[in-house]
Write a protein that holds these residues in place. Structure first.
Motif, PDB file in Angstrom:
ATOM      1  N   ILE A   9       0.851  -1.192   0.000  1.00 12.15           N
ATOM      2  CA  ILE A   9       0.000   0.000   0.000  1.00 12.15           C
ATOM      3  C   ILE A   9       0.888   1.244   0.000  1.00 12.15           C
ATOM      4  N   SER A  10       0.648   2.154  -0.932  1.00 16.61           N
ATOM      5  CA  SER A  10       1.440   3.387  -0.975  1.00 16.61           C
ATOM      6  C   SER A  10       0.661   4.583  -0.428  1.00 16.61           C
ATOM      7  N   HIS A  11      -0.663   4.484  -0.414  1.00 16.93           N
ATOM      8  CA  HIS A  11      -1.476   5.606   0.066  1.00 16.93           C
ATOM      9  C   HIS A  11      -2.839   5.096   0.505  1.00 16.93           C
ATOM     10  N   THR A  36      -1.485  -6.703   5.607  1.00 15.18           N
ATOM     11  CA  THR A  36      -0.843  -6.822   6.909  1.00 15.18           C
ATOM     12  C   THR A  36       0.237  -5.774   7.117  1.00 15.18           C
ATOM     13  N   LYS A  37       0.252  -5.202   8.318  1.00 14.51           N
ATOM     14  CA  LYS A  37       1.335  -4.322   8.750  1.00 14.51           C
ATOM     15  C   LYS A  37       1.385  -4.357  10.271  1.00 14.51           C
ATOM     16  N   GLY A  38       2.534  -4.767  10.805  1.00 13.66           N
ATOM     17  CA  GLY A  38       2.655  -4.902  12.251  1.00 13.66           C
ATOM     18  C   GLY A  38       1.635  -5.898  12.767  1.00 13.66           C
ATOM     19  N   ASP A  39       0.854  -5.483  13.769  1.00 11.35           N
ATOM     20  CA  ASP A  39      -0.149  -6.399  14.326  1.00 11.35           C
ATOM     21  C   ASP A  39      -1.510  -6.238  13.660  1.00 11.35           C
ATOM     22  N   VAL A  73      -6.090   1.212   6.284  1.00  6.78           N
ATOM     23  CA  VAL A  73      -4.763   0.597   6.139  1.00  6.78           C
ATOM     24  C   VAL A  73      -3.700   1.693   6.165  1.00  6.78           C
ATOM     25  N   LYS A  74      -2.501   1.295   6.497  1.00 10.53           N
ATOM     26  CA  LYS A  74      -1.386   2.251   6.569  1.00 10.53           C
ATOM     27  C   LYS A  74      -0.468   2.073   5.365  1.00 10.53           C
ATOM     28  N   PRO A  75       0.087   3.179   4.851  1.00 10.80           N
ATOM     29  CA  PRO A  75       1.091   3.051   3.804  1.00 10.80           C
ATOM     30  C   PRO A  75       2.212   2.127   4.278  1.00 10.80           C
ATOM     31  N   GLY A  76       2.694   1.311   3.379  1.00 12.43           N
ATOM     32  CA  GLY A  76       3.746   0.351   3.723  1.00 12.43           C
ATOM     33  C   GLY A  76       3.199  -1.029   4.045  1.00 12.43           C
ATOM     34  N   ALA A  77       1.870  -1.130   4.225  1.00 11.29           N
ATOM     35  CA  ALA A  77       1.276  -2.443   4.500  1.00 11.29           C
ATOM     36  C   ALA A  77       1.522  -3.366   3.321  1.00 11.29           C
ATOM     37  N   LYS A  78       1.827  -4.613   3.609  1.00  9.01           N
ATOM     38  CA  LYS A  78       2.049  -5.605   2.559  1.00  9.01           C
ATOM     39  C   LYS A  78       0.729  -6.273   2.187  1.00  9.01           C
ATOM     40  N   VAL A  79       0.612  -6.614   0.915  1.00  8.73           N
ATOM     41  CA  VAL A  79      -0.602  -7.255   0.410  1.00  8.73           C
ATOM     42  C   VAL A  79      -0.245  -8.615  -0.170  1.00  8.73           C
TER      43      VAL A  79
END
Length: 83
Positions: A9-11, A36-39, A73-79
């Motif tokens: 996710i970039s934005h 997913t990002k962190g928890d 979702v937060k930027p940087g989250a992996k998909v």
């Protein structure tokens, strides 16, 4: 069945609940994805997506995809593609 990363996710546009996904793999409407990002982690089915403001059924590696998401979702989250 293993999960395979298809991008990040970039934005995120919180007012409309849309995330921008930078694809490193392909994605189509109907696919199940895990974000997913962190928890923070959730799974959803891709119900609609857009490339450059045009609705598409299939997006490919290198595309920036606007994706309606079920949760913030937060930027940087992996998909990941599930299944």
């Amino acid at each position: 069945m293993k999960d395979s990363s298809i991008g990040h996710i970039s934005h995120y546009y919180d007012k409309i609940g849309v995330a921008v996904l930078e694809l490193t793999g392909s994605l189509k409407v109907g696919d199940s994805i895990k974000i997913t990002k962190g928890d923070q982690e959730f799974t959803q089915t891709v119900s609609s997506m857009q490339v450059e403001h045009q609705a598409v059924k299939l997006a490919k590696k290198g595309d920036s995809v606007g994706l309606k998401v079920d949760q913030p979702v937060k930027p940087g989250a992996k998909v990941f593609k599930v299944g």
